[in-house]
Write a protein that holds these residues in place. Structure first.
Motif, PDB file in Angstrom:
ATOM      1  N   PRO A 184       0.833  -1.343  -0.023  1.00  0.00           N
ATOM      2  CA  PRO A 184       0.027   0.365   0.133  1.00  0.00           C
ATOM      3  C   PRO A 184       0.461   1.333   0.187  1.00  0.00           C
ATOM      4  CG  PRO A 184      -1.277  -1.853   1.713  1.00  0.00           C
ATOM      5  CD  PRO A 184       0.475  -2.054   1.088  1.00  0.00           C
ATOM      6  N   SER A 185       1.697   1.041   0.403  1.00  0.00           N
ATOM      7  CA  SER A 185       3.484   2.164   0.473  1.00  0.00           C
ATOM      8  C   SER A 185       2.636   2.759  -1.052  1.00  0.00           C
ATOM      9  CB  SER A 185       4.357   2.374   1.294  1.00  0.00           C
ATOM     10  OG  SER A 185       4.759   1.308   0.786  1.00  0.00           O
ATOM     11  N   ALA A 186       3.428   2.110  -1.789  1.00  0.00           N
ATOM     12  CA  ALA A 186       3.675   2.311  -3.463  1.00  0.00           C
ATOM     13  C   ALA A 186       3.060   2.680  -4.471  1.00  0.00           C
ATOM     14  CB  ALA A 186       5.003   1.397  -3.527  1.00  0.00           C
ATOM     15  N   CYS A 187       1.559   2.891  -3.517  1.00  0.00           N
ATOM     16  CA  CYS A 187       0.129   3.262  -4.559  1.00  0.00           C
ATOM     17  C   CYS A 187       0.004   4.297  -4.692  1.00  0.00           C
ATOM     18  CB  CYS A 187      -0.969   2.063  -4.251  1.00  0.00           C
ATOM     19  SG  CYS A 187      -0.449   0.235  -3.957  1.00  0.00           S
ATOM     20  N   LEU A 188      -0.449   5.333  -5.542  1.00  0.00           N
ATOM     21  CA  LEU A 188       0.514   6.525  -5.473  1.00  0.00           C
ATOM     22  C   LEU A 188      -1.645   6.911  -5.137  1.00  0.00           C
ATOM     23  CD1 LEU A 188       0.762   6.763  -8.658  1.00  0.00           C
ATOM     24  CD2 LEU A 188       2.337   6.826  -6.423  1.00  0.00           C
ATOM     25  N   PRO A 189      -1.778   7.353  -3.827  1.00  0.00           N
ATOM     26  CA  PRO A 189      -2.984   7.698  -3.687  1.00  0.00           C
ATOM     27  C   PRO A 189      -4.063   8.198  -4.920  1.00  0.00           C
ATOM     28  CG  PRO A 189      -1.412   9.718  -2.959  1.00  0.00           C
ATOM     29  CD  PRO A 189      -0.494   8.450  -3.070  1.00  0.00           C
ATOM     30  N   LYS A 190      -5.326   7.939  -4.676  1.00  0.00           N
ATOM     31  CA  LYS A 190      -6.200   8.525  -5.698  1.00  0.00           C
ATOM     32  C   LYS A 190      -7.040   9.812  -5.400  1.00  0.00           C
ATOM     33  CE  LYS A 190      -4.941   4.835  -8.031  1.00  0.00           C
ATOM     34  NZ  LYS A 190      -3.986   4.144  -7.001  1.00  0.00           N
ATOM     35  N   ILE A 191      -8.131  10.508  -5.790  1.00  0.00           N
ATOM     36  CA  ILE A 191      -8.697  11.955  -5.666  1.00  0.00           C
ATOM     37  C   ILE A 191     -10.336  11.325  -5.086  1.00  0.00           C
ATOM     38  CG2 ILE A 191     -10.106  13.533  -6.233  1.00  0.00           C
ATOM     39  CD1 ILE A 191      -8.498  14.077  -9.224  1.00  0.00           C
ATOM     40  N   SER A 192     -10.587  10.061  -5.515  1.00  0.00           N
ATOM     41  CA  SER A 192     -11.280   9.530  -4.319  1.00  0.00           C
ATOM     42  C   SER A 192     -10.901   8.271  -4.750  1.00  0.00           C
ATOM     43  CB  SER A 192     -12.327  10.111  -4.629  1.00  0.00           C
ATOM     44  OG  SER A 192     -13.426   9.896  -5.762  1.00  0.00           O
ATOM     45  N   ARG A 193     -12.582   7.383  -4.797  1.00  0.00           N
ATOM     46  CA  ARG A 193     -11.965   5.358  -4.974  1.00  0.00           C
ATOM     47  C   ARG A 193     -13.381   6.101  -6.066  1.00  0.00           C
ATOM     48  NH1 ARG A 193     -13.424   0.450  -1.250  1.00  0.00           N
ATOM     49  NH2 ARG A 193     -12.085  -0.532  -1.918  1.00  0.00           N
ATOM     50  N   THR A 194     -13.532   6.485  -6.243  1.00  0.00           N
ATOM     51  CA  THR A 194     -14.608   6.925  -7.667  1.00  0.00           C
ATOM     52  C   THR A 194     -14.612   7.839  -8.756  1.00  0.00           C
ATOM     53  OG1 THR A 194     -15.912   9.117  -5.951  1.00  0.00           O
ATOM     54  CG2 THR A 194     -17.742   6.756  -6.112  1.00  0.00           C
ATOM     55  N   PHE A 195     -12.883   8.402  -7.993  1.00  0.00           N
ATOM     56  CA  PHE A 195     -12.576   9.046  -9.148  1.00  0.00           C
ATOM     57  C   PHE A 195     -11.128   9.159  -9.272  1.00  0.00           C
ATOM     58  CE2 PHE A 195     -10.807  13.415 -11.389  1.00  0.00           C
ATOM     59  CZ  PHE A 195     -11.911  13.129 -12.443  1.00  0.00           C
ATOM     60  N   PRO A 196     -10.672   7.703  -9.189  1.00  0.00           N
ATOM     61  CA  PRO A 196      -9.483   6.779  -9.287  1.00  0.00           C
ATOM     62  C   PRO A 196      -8.223   7.689  -9.787  1.00  0.00           C
ATOM     63  CG  PRO A 196     -10.631   5.370 -10.825  1.00  0.00           C
ATOM     64  CD  PRO A 196     -11.787   6.731 -10.415  1.00  0.00           C
ATOM     65  N   VAL A 197      -7.766   9.009 -10.366  1.00  0.00           N
ATOM     66  CA  VAL A 197      -6.867   9.568 -10.931  1.00  0.00           C
ATOM     67  C   VAL A 197      -5.460   9.587  -9.895  1.00  0.00           C
ATOM     68  CG1 VAL A 197      -6.312  11.930 -11.929  1.00  0.00           C
ATOM     69  CG2 VAL A 197      -8.088  10.458 -12.375  1.00  0.00           C
ATOM     70  N   PRO A 198      -4.797   9.384 -10.201  1.00  0.00           N
ATOM     71  CA  PRO A 198      -3.254   9.693  -8.723  1.00  0.00           C
ATOM     72  C   PRO A 198      -3.528  10.530  -8.866  1.00  0.00           C
ATOM     73  CG  PRO A 198      -2.870   7.645 -10.984  1.00  0.00           C
ATOM     74  CD  PRO A 198      -4.144   8.794 -11.222  1.00  0.00           C
ATOM     75  N   ILE A 199      -3.391  11.096  -7.656  1.00  0.00           N
ATOM     76  CA  ILE A 199      -2.733  12.830  -6.845  1.00  0.00           C
ATOM     77  C   ILE A 199      -1.766  13.259  -7.791  1.00  0.00           C
ATOM     78  CG2 ILE A 199      -2.692  14.524  -5.448  1.00  0.00           C
ATOM     79  CD1 ILE A 199      -5.031  12.684  -3.760  1.00  0.00           C
TER      80      ILE A 199
END
Lengths: 369, 432
Positions: A184-199
């Motif tokens: 999980p530490s290496a997964c890019l955080p997303k804007i939201s679960r329904t809008f999974p664009v990597p911040i």
């Protein structure tokens, strides 16, 4: 009798006008072709281009496609401005993806995200850059054609990824040709679960576009790059090191593609390295169109990459609704490429058609008006 | 004309087109009578093109069957979807009112799980996955289904072992995931059993493509197996009839007979001189069952995790042995298989009697013989039974490194079969 009079324009039509007209004309051509297959173009435009965007759900797909195109595109803009034809963004992307995977799974699988994610992008940039630099060194030292070397290095990168995902890095649970999912530490955080664009990629993408704009148009290095691109001999005469500029341009160009590669593995769901065609996905080639459509301007590349993203979504929607097979996105992009190539000529030359009254009357006029 | 003037015309044109399309479309859709209240829409996501004439084609046959059968059902599909595109495509479907999603590739397992969590009101059915891969993260609106082939692969293996002249058999695999490893093993077990009866030495050479749909690589690997390893039988896991076409060409151009088998779809017509039999699927049986139960409310968003786990085989009629539907064995080879006979022991004789097949036993000089064809028919009956009295994965089974993996008399259970990652003895994996 019909006569074509071709003249060189004193002032070429600006890129922006040529691009806008190309986009419009190419969409018309694509729709005309779809109409020939019995598709109602009105419904196609509404269902594919407008409905997904006004109802909102299409935007995450647009951005997920636009981000890697933007990063590869601004990288290519640097190379093209230096007159170096980098066709190898695909391979440079894959190198970034490989290094990011190595960091995420093997080098520091248990470090916090604040350390892992910046390091993935940093080393991804360097890895993509070095892959580009190989072609850069070959060109600057021995004048090896960079179109061939960058192109061939793509295939080397493809095979490297194949080797890794079908060999040492293969998922031991399923034996499928993918790596294990990233921690999980290496997964890019997303804007939201329904809008999974990597911040992180979104921020890096927009920041990079402005950074490259300043670099190219308001810095000494940018001046040297543009000078080498427009006239290498004159640049040499002014004491600009041709070798240095070509190598730096290729390194930066590959580096930005490498960032797109990091995003392609760490921003995917699940985050993992897959078969090469599923990682680079042709973005490195379509980014060439993004760069040219933007008139080699980094800020305009934001808009053109979003436009390509819209083409991806619209093509997919048309395929869903009308079952046109899998080539609709390529139809849009292909016709745009074709029209843009024509427009590039028409920017510099005007064509007039003259109808003379008699077949036998030979015009004594010169090729002027 | 000034470029600025052109641009303003274009702008006006675009705005007019948008408004016009909106008005027209609203008009067009509003004039259609709305569907019945219980009706629902289901979407199929395919990993390859329908024209592959293999895996995806078979799924589409099933989709068209339920579409025609149920008037209240509306279906659609999207071909050649990659794992990366899966989310975009599914979101598009969901926003267009599709409530049931069939994800028909192993590749879509993790994306399906993620999207099922995100859209808890949509029913997701994933083909070929299983909960063990998700490590307890399976949401309640995600179910699994699969039509399993290993019994048929075993029967094909019996034929392969009986027919091979060189004693070398090839297998072109898509991946080495447990599903395919299981099929390769069942095929090899069949071939080795035939070899045991006929006193042959048999080796099964296995190689892999690394993709589900890649006709060119499949062809190249088949060609390599023939030229380098001298195989004269090729089975495969790839979503197209490319290898069957290759074998038919070898037969027509060089007179070289390489036996092969249909995979998922009836591929007999691509190689009438080389296809012996094959493994065929009836996805429509599973789809009909799922769709009916969704319609009647037996399956809902809260119970798919616990109640939907299809693992259908011969007994349920979800799979069929055949070169094409209704043709279990190509007549060209049926007579050949009937002529290959071997001496049977008392155990096999008892099994034949249990299924009323004692008439096929021929007695010569006090020794009892049956043909390979009879054995195949016996095994087919045994495995189609309500409680199958035979299973190819019954011990003793040795791995190809010599380790005893399954003790004598023990049947492998489903968990073992779904996680199998070793090859049985007699299998040689090329290039690993």
């Amino acid at each position: 009798m019909i006569r074509f009079i071709i003249r060189r324009r004193e002032h070429p039509i600006p890129y922006s006008h040529a691009s806008l007209i190309s986009i419009f004309v190419s969409i018309l051509i694509s729709l005309a072709i779809l109409t020939m297959f019995g598709i109602n173009p009105v419904i196609a435009v509404w269902e594919a281009f407008i409905y997904p965007l006004i109802s909102g759900y299409g935007w995450s797909g647009v951005l997920r496609n636009a981000l890697p195109l933007l990063l590869c595109g601004i990288g290519l803009i640097i190379a093209f401005r230096a007159g170096v034809w980098n066709i190898g963004a695909e391979g440079q992307m894959l190198l970034g993806a490989i290094v990011a995977t190595w960091i995420a799974l093997y080098f520091m699988p248990d470090k916090p995200a604040l350390i892992v994610i910046p390091l993935m992008f940093l080393f991804g940039f360097i890895a993509g850059g070095v892959w580009g630099l190989i072609a850069g060194i070959l060109k600057s030292k021995w004048n090896v054609n960079e179109v061939l070397t960058t192109m061939m290095l793509n295939y080397v990168a493809y095979q490297l990824v194949y080797y890794l995902v079908m060999g040492p890095w293969q998922d031991p649970v399923t034996n499928y040709p993918v790596t294990r999912p990233f921690p999980p530490s290496a997964c890019l955080p997303k804007i939201s679960r329904t809008f999974p664009v990597p911040i992180p990629t979104l921020i890096i993408g927009i920041f990079s576009a402005f950074f490259v704009y300043i670099l190219l148009l308001h810095s000494r290095l940018g001046y040297e790059i543009r000078a080498v691109g427009s006239n290498p001999d004159a640049a040499k005469a002014y004491g600009i090191s041709y070798e240095k500029v070509v190598m730096i341009a290729m390194f930066l160009s590959g580096g930005f593609a490498g960032l797109a590669g990091v995003n392609a593995v760490a921003g995917a769901i699940p985050a993992q390295l897959r078969r090469p065609e599923q990682v680079s996905r042709g973005y490195g080639f379509i980014a060439i169109l993004v760069a040219w459509l933007a008139g080699l301007h980094p800020i305009a590349a934001i808009l053109t990459s979003i436009l390509m993203g819209i083409f991806f979504i619209a093509g997919s929607s048309i395929e869903i609704i009308f079952h046109t097979g899998v080539e609709t996105t390529n139809l849009f992009i292909g016709s745009l490429l074709l029209v843009l190539s024509v427009a590039e000529t028409l920017r510099h030359y005007s064509i007039r058609v003259k109808f003379t009254s008699s077949l036998f009357k030979i015009s004594k006029e010169s090729s002027g008006e | 004309m000034q470029t600025r003037t052109i641009l303003s015309y274009i702008l006006i044109g675009i705005i007019a087109a948008i408004i016009g399309s909106g008005i027209t479309y609203t008009y067009v859709t509003s004039s259609v009578i709305g569907p019945a209240p219980m009706a629902f829409k289901a979407a199929w996501i395919y990993v390859g093109p329908i024209g592959d004439y293999g895996w995806t084609h078979a799924h589409d046959v099933g989709r068209r069957y339920v579409e025609n059968k149920f008037t209240w059902l509306e279906t659609t599909y999207k071909e050649s979807v990659t794992a990366e595109d899966f989310r975009t495509v599914v979101e598009d479907f969901i926003n267009r009112g599709y409530k049931v999603i069939f994800a028909t590739s192993f590749e879509f397992l993790y994306p399906s799980c993620e999207l099922a969590k995100q859209y808890p009101d949509v029913l997701f059915f994933h083909c070929s996955g299983w909960n063990i891969y998700l490590q307890g993260e399976q949401p309640s609106n995600l179910g699994f289904y699969f039509a399993e082939f290993y019994q048929l692969y075993y029967l094909n293996g019996l034929m392969a072992g009986a027919l091979t002249q060189t004693g070398k058999i090839g297998y072109v695999a898509a991946h080495y995931i447990p599903e395919v490893v299981r099929h390769i093993n069942a095929f090899a077990l069949g071939a080795l059993e035939a070899a045991k009866y006929l006193n042959k030495n048999i080796t099964v050479y296995v190689t892999r493509i690394g993709a589900w749909y890649d006709p060119d690589t499949a062809r190249n690997l088949a060609s390599q197996l023939v030229s380098t390893y001298g195989v004269d039988v090729i089975a495969f896991t790839e979503d197209s009839p490319a290898i069957i076409q290759f074998c038919q060409e070898q037969y027509e151009q060089y007179g070289r007979l390489i036996y092969t088998f249909s995979h998922y779809s009836p591929m007999y017509d691509y190689g009438p001189d080389v296809v012996v039999s094959g493994q065929l699927v009836h996805w429509e049986k599973i789809y009909e069952d799922i769709i009916t139960k969704v319609y009647t409310g037996v399956y809902n968003k809260d119970n798919l995790k616990d109640s939907v786990d299809y693992w259908w085989m011969l007994r349920e009629g979800a799979v069929e042995l055949g070169a094409k539907f209704g043709m279990p064995i190509n007549p060209k080879f049926e007579s050949v298989l009937k002529e290959i006979t071997f001496q049977i022991d008392e155990k096999l004789e008892a099994e034949l009697q249990a299924y009323g097949m004692q008439d096929v036993i021929k007695v010569v000089n006090d020794k009892k013989y049956i043909s390979i064809y009879d054995l195949i028919m016996l095994r087919l009956k045994q495995m189609s039974d309500e409680n199958p009295t035979f299973d190819p994965f019954t011990g003793p089974i040795y791995a190809n490194n010599g380790t005893l993996m399954v003790p004598p008399g023990v049947r492998m259970n489903r968990l073992q079969l779904w996680t199998i990652n070793w090859f049985v003895e007699g299998v040689v994996v090329i290039g690993e």
